[in-house]
Structure formats: structure tokens, C-alpha cells
Design a protein around this motif. Structure first.
Motif, PDB file in Angstrom:
ATOM      1  N   ARG A  72       3.146   9.615  -5.651  1.00  0.00           N
ATOM      2  CA  ARG A  72       3.808   8.703  -4.726  1.00  0.00           C
ATOM      3  C   ARG A  72       2.757   7.786  -4.122  1.00  0.00           C
ATOM      4  O   ARG A  72       1.660   8.215  -3.777  1.00  0.00           O
ATOM      5  N   CYS A  73       3.135   6.522  -4.000  1.00  0.00           N
ATOM      6  CA  CYS A  73       2.228   5.549  -3.409  1.00  0.00           C
ATOM      7  C   CYS A  73       2.488   5.484  -1.907  1.00  0.00           C
ATOM      8  O   CYS A  73       3.608   5.179  -1.493  1.00  0.00           O
ATOM      9  N   PRO A  74       1.477   5.795  -1.076  1.00  0.00           N
ATOM     10  CA  PRO A  74       1.685   5.749   0.373  1.00  0.00           C
ATOM     11  C   PRO A  74       1.827   4.315   0.890  1.00  0.00           C
ATOM     12  O   PRO A  74       2.381   4.100   1.972  1.00  0.00           O
ATOM     13  N   ALA A  75       1.359   3.352   0.122  1.00  0.00           N
ATOM     14  CA  ALA A  75       1.428   1.957   0.572  1.00  0.00           C
ATOM     15  C   ALA A  75       2.838   1.378   0.439  1.00  0.00           C
ATOM     16  O   ALA A  75       3.361   0.778   1.358  1.00  0.00           O
ATOM     17  N   CYS A  76       3.467   1.577  -0.735  1.00  0.00           N
ATOM     18  CA  CYS A  76       4.793   0.976  -0.929  1.00  0.00           C
ATOM     19  C   CYS A  76       5.895   2.013  -1.113  1.00  0.00           C
ATOM     20  O   CYS A  76       7.070   1.653  -1.220  1.00  0.00           O
ATOM     21  N   GLY A  77       5.528   3.288  -1.170  1.00  0.00           N
ATOM     22  CA  GLY A  77       6.533   4.341  -1.241  1.00  0.00           C
ATOM     23  C   GLY A  77       7.109   4.598  -2.621  1.00  0.00           C
ATOM     24  O   GLY A  77       8.069   5.343  -2.780  1.00  0.00           O
ATOM     25  N   ALA A  88      -3.226   4.752 -10.313  1.00  0.00           N
ATOM     26  CA  ALA A  88      -2.978   3.602  -9.442  1.00  0.00           C
ATOM     27  C   ALA A  88      -1.489   3.261  -9.447  1.00  0.00           C
ATOM     28  O   ALA A  88      -0.800   3.468 -10.446  1.00  0.00           O
ATOM     29  N   CYS A  89      -1.006   2.739  -8.335  1.00  0.00           N
ATOM     30  CA  CYS A  89       0.412   2.393  -8.214  1.00  0.00           C
ATOM     31  C   CYS A  89       0.754   1.228  -9.143  1.00  0.00           C
ATOM     32  O   CYS A  89       0.126   0.168  -9.072  1.00  0.00           O
ATOM     33  N   PRO A  90       1.758   1.407 -10.010  1.00  0.00           N
ATOM     34  CA  PRO A  90       2.128   0.328 -10.943  1.00  0.00           C
ATOM     35  C   PRO A  90       2.825  -0.835 -10.223  1.00  0.00           C
ATOM     36  O   PRO A  90       2.952  -1.919 -10.790  1.00  0.00           O
ATOM     37  N   GLU A  91       3.276  -0.587  -8.996  1.00  0.00           N
ATOM     38  CA  GLU A  91       4.021  -1.609  -8.261  1.00  0.00           C
ATOM     39  C   GLU A  91       3.073  -2.524  -7.466  1.00  0.00           C
ATOM     40  O   GLU A  91       3.085  -3.736  -7.627  1.00  0.00           O
ATOM     41  N   CYS A  92       2.222  -1.908  -6.610  1.00  0.00           N
ATOM     42  CA  CYS A  92       1.387  -2.724  -5.728  1.00  0.00           C
ATOM     43  C   CYS A  92      -0.094  -2.617  -6.061  1.00  0.00           C
ATOM     44  O   CYS A  92      -0.918  -3.321  -5.476  1.00  0.00           O
ATOM     45  N   GLY A  93      -0.442  -1.718  -6.982  1.00  0.00           N
ATOM     46  CA  GLY A  93      -1.829  -1.624  -7.414  1.00  0.00           C
ATOM     47  C   GLY A  93      -2.722  -0.756  -6.544  1.00  0.00           C
ATOM     48  O   GLY A  93      -3.918  -0.643  -6.808  1.00  0.00           O
TER      49      GLY A  93
HETATM   50 ZN   LIG Z   1       2.391   0.994  -4.309  1.00  0.00          ZN
END
Ligand SMILES: [Zn+2]
Length: 115
Positions: A72-77, A88-93
Motif C-alpha cells: 500500500r502506498c501511504p502517499a496516495c493510498g 515503488a507506487c505505480p500511481e504516484c511513484g
Molecule cells: Zn502512490
């Protein structure tokens, strides 16, 4: 072999459950194995077969449900599946993401036939 111990615990759990339902026949047992659990599904299936062949449990079906590694990405959820160690988050990097699943090793369900 590690998987043999697990196969043994699964069978013990089945026997315990069967003892609680006299006369019922356990047809199937399902276990959930996460990618991170360190269990090889194939050798678990092999161990289980070796353990039950020639016993009263030889017709018992073992279903192995594998679970992917999830982060889970803590930045964008975003919840995403980790493939090839790309954390790494595929959505926000964002490079710092948290592991939220994939280390499961548990009994999922039993299928029983009551008399
Ligand atoms: Zn993210």
C-alpha cells in the motif's frame, strides 16, 4: 522438509475438525499460502499426498490458494500487487510503500459432508 511439517499441521487440523462432527466426511481442505510465506505450493501438495496415501485420508483433496505480495502506498493510498520486486507506487511513484499482504499461511476452509 519444511512443507511436510505444514502438511502435517493441515491434516491435524482436519482431524480435529472431523472429530467434532462424528460421521461427517471431510472432502476438501483449502489453505491460503502467500508469496512471502516461504512455502512452495508444489512441494506442499506433494507432501500432503505422501502423508495421506494409504490412509483413511487419501481421498481428501487439498486446495492451495496462493496470494500475491501486496503493498500500500501511504502517499496516495493505492493498493497494488508487487511484481518483480518493484516496490515503488505505480500511481504516484512514491518509493516507500508498505507490505500489506502475501505472508499468509492459514487454513481457508473445510468442505464436509454430513451424514
Ligand atoms: Zn502512490
Amino acid at each position: 522438509m519444511h512443507e511436510l511439517g505444514i502438511a502435517n499441521s493441515v491434516l491435524e487440523a482436519v482431524q480435529t475438525e472431523a472429530a467434532r462432527h462424528p460421521g461427517a466426511v471431510v472432502r476438501k481442505v483449502a489453505v491460503t499460502v502467500g508469496e512471502l510465506a516461504g512455502v512452495d505450493p508444489e512441494s506442499l501438495a506433494f507432501s500432503f499426498e505422501a502423508l495421506t496415501t494409504g490412509t483413511e485420508w487419501q481421498h481428501l483433496i487439498l486446495e492451495i490458494q496462493t496470494r500475491p505480495r501486496m503493498h500500500r502506498c501511504p502517499a496516495c493510498g493505492l493498493d497494488f500487487r508487487v511484481v518483480d520486486y518493484q516496490f515503488a507506487c505505480p500511481e504516484c511513484g512514491a518509493s516507500k510503500t508498505e507490505c500489506t499482504g502475501g505472508d499468509e499461511l492459514e487454513l481457508a476452509y473445510l468442505e464436509m459432508e454430513e451424514p
